[in-house]
Motif scaffolding. Structure first.
Motif, short mmCIF file in Angstrom:
data_model
loop_
_atom_site.label_atom_id
_atom_site.label_comp_id
_atom_site.label_asym_id
_atom_site.label_seq_id
_atom_site.Cartn_x
_atom_site.Cartn_y
_atom_site.Cartn_z
N PRO A 138 0.80 -1.25 -0.03
CA PRO A 138 0.05 0.04 -0.12
C PRO A 138 0.86 1.38 0.08
N HIS A 139 2.25 1.32 0.22
CA HIS A 139 3.26 2.25 0.26
C HIS A 139 4.44 1.86 0.15
N ARG A 140 5.50 2.44 0.20
CA ARG A 140 6.72 2.33 -0.44
C ARG A 140 7.30 1.54 0.77
N CYS A 141 7.12 1.56 2.03
CA CYS A 141 7.43 0.83 3.19
C CYS A 141 6.83 -0.50 3.58
N ALA A 142 6.16 -0.96 2.52
CA ALA A 142 5.18 -2.41 2.81
C ALA A 142 5.16 -3.14 1.60
N GLY A 143 5.30 -4.30 1.62
CA GLY A 143 4.98 -5.06 0.34
C GLY A 143 5.76 -6.32 0.33
N ARG A 144 5.88 -7.03 -0.90
CA ARG A 144 6.69 -8.38 -1.07
C ARG A 144 7.83 -7.72 -1.12
N VAL A 145 8.96 -8.56 -0.80
CA VAL A 145 10.63 -8.62 -0.59
C VAL A 145 11.09 -8.88 -1.97
N THR A 155 11.52 -12.76 -6.28
CA THR A 155 11.18 -12.57 -4.98
C THR A 155 12.07 -13.14 -4.23
N VAL A 156 11.85 -13.19 -2.78
CA VAL A 156 12.57 -13.87 -1.69
C VAL A 156 11.76 -14.87 -1.19
N CYS A 157 12.04 -16.15 -1.22
CA CYS A 157 11.25 -17.43 -0.55
C CYS A 157 11.00 -17.25 0.90
N ASP A 158 10.04 -17.39 1.29
CA ASP A 158 9.67 -17.25 2.96
C ASP A 158 10.16 -18.36 3.90
N ALA A 166 13.19 -9.47 8.22
CA ALA A 166 12.28 -8.41 7.67
C ALA A 166 13.07 -7.00 8.12
N GLN A 167 13.66 -7.13 9.44
CA GLN A 167 14.31 -5.54 9.79
C GLN A 167 15.44 -5.13 8.94
N VAL A 168 16.06 -6.16 8.25
CA VAL A 168 17.44 -6.24 7.40
C VAL A 168 16.89 -5.47 6.23
N SER A 169 15.75 -5.95 5.69
CA SER A 169 15.00 -5.48 4.40
C SER A 169 14.61 -4.02 4.52
N CYS A 170 13.96 -3.65 5.83
CA CYS A 170 13.36 -2.34 6.09
C CYS A 170 14.45 -1.48 6.05
#
Length: 176
Positions: A138-145, A155-158, A166-170
């Motif tokens: 919904p915005h630039r700080c949320a979504g599929r990695v 994409t990145v496998c879960d 997730a913290q590193v990606s953020c």
């Protein structure tokens, strides 16, 4: 075509170029430096998006014959009265020399400056190898990695994905 925001590498950091006095001759030097043929257009006003961090060059006034932007008259490195809404760009006629057509027209440093540890200029726009983005949210700080690798996004496998990942990606996408 090669096209994007012009960035220069100086003092160990990438930075942008302000559009004050930016013109076709300045874009010509940039296009030549990244081996992308003649300049077609020298857009300003962050036409290719706003950069971030330092603005290295301002009041750049190339004659058009210089080998690289550092030879052009300009204010002292890092001295400017600009903001990133004034980032300069370049649209070049060709593709990076010695490269095959790719989905994105902007050259990678390895193609532009073979053997040079830190490429001194780039026309920004193409993601860099290993770059992370969040897509479809919904915005630039949320979504599929997604990660840029071998010229395309994937994409990145879960499996085994957790909060630490997730913290590193953020942090990588400058979202905390």
């Amino acid at each position: 075509r090669c096209a994007g925001r012009v960035e220069v590498f100086h003092a160990g950091r990438w930075g942008t170029v302000c559009d004050d006095a930016w013109g076709l001759a300045d874009a010509q030097v940039s296009c030549r430096q990244v081996r992308c043929g003649a300049a077609l257009w020298a857009p300003g006003a962050a036409q290719f998006g706003r950069g971030s961090g330092v603005i290295w060059l301002d009041e750049t006034e190339c004659a058009g014959s210089e080998a690289h932007l550092a030879e052009c008259p300009a204010r002292t490195w890092g001295r400017n009265d600009c903001y990133h809404g004034e980032d300069a760009g370049a649209v070049c006629a060709g593709s990076p020399q010695g490269s095959s057509p790719a989905p994105s027209p902007v050259p990678r440093c390895a193609q532009v400056c073979p053997g040079v540890p830190s490429c001194p200029i780039r026309v920004a726009g193409e993601p860099e190898e290993g770059q992370v983005r969040l897509a479809g949210g919904p915005h630039r700080c949320a979504g599929r990695v997604e990660v840029f690798h071998a010229g395309r996004w994937g994409t990145v496998c879960d499996d085994a994905w957790g909060l630490a990942d997730a913290q590193v990606s953020c942090r990588q996408v400058r979202c905390g």
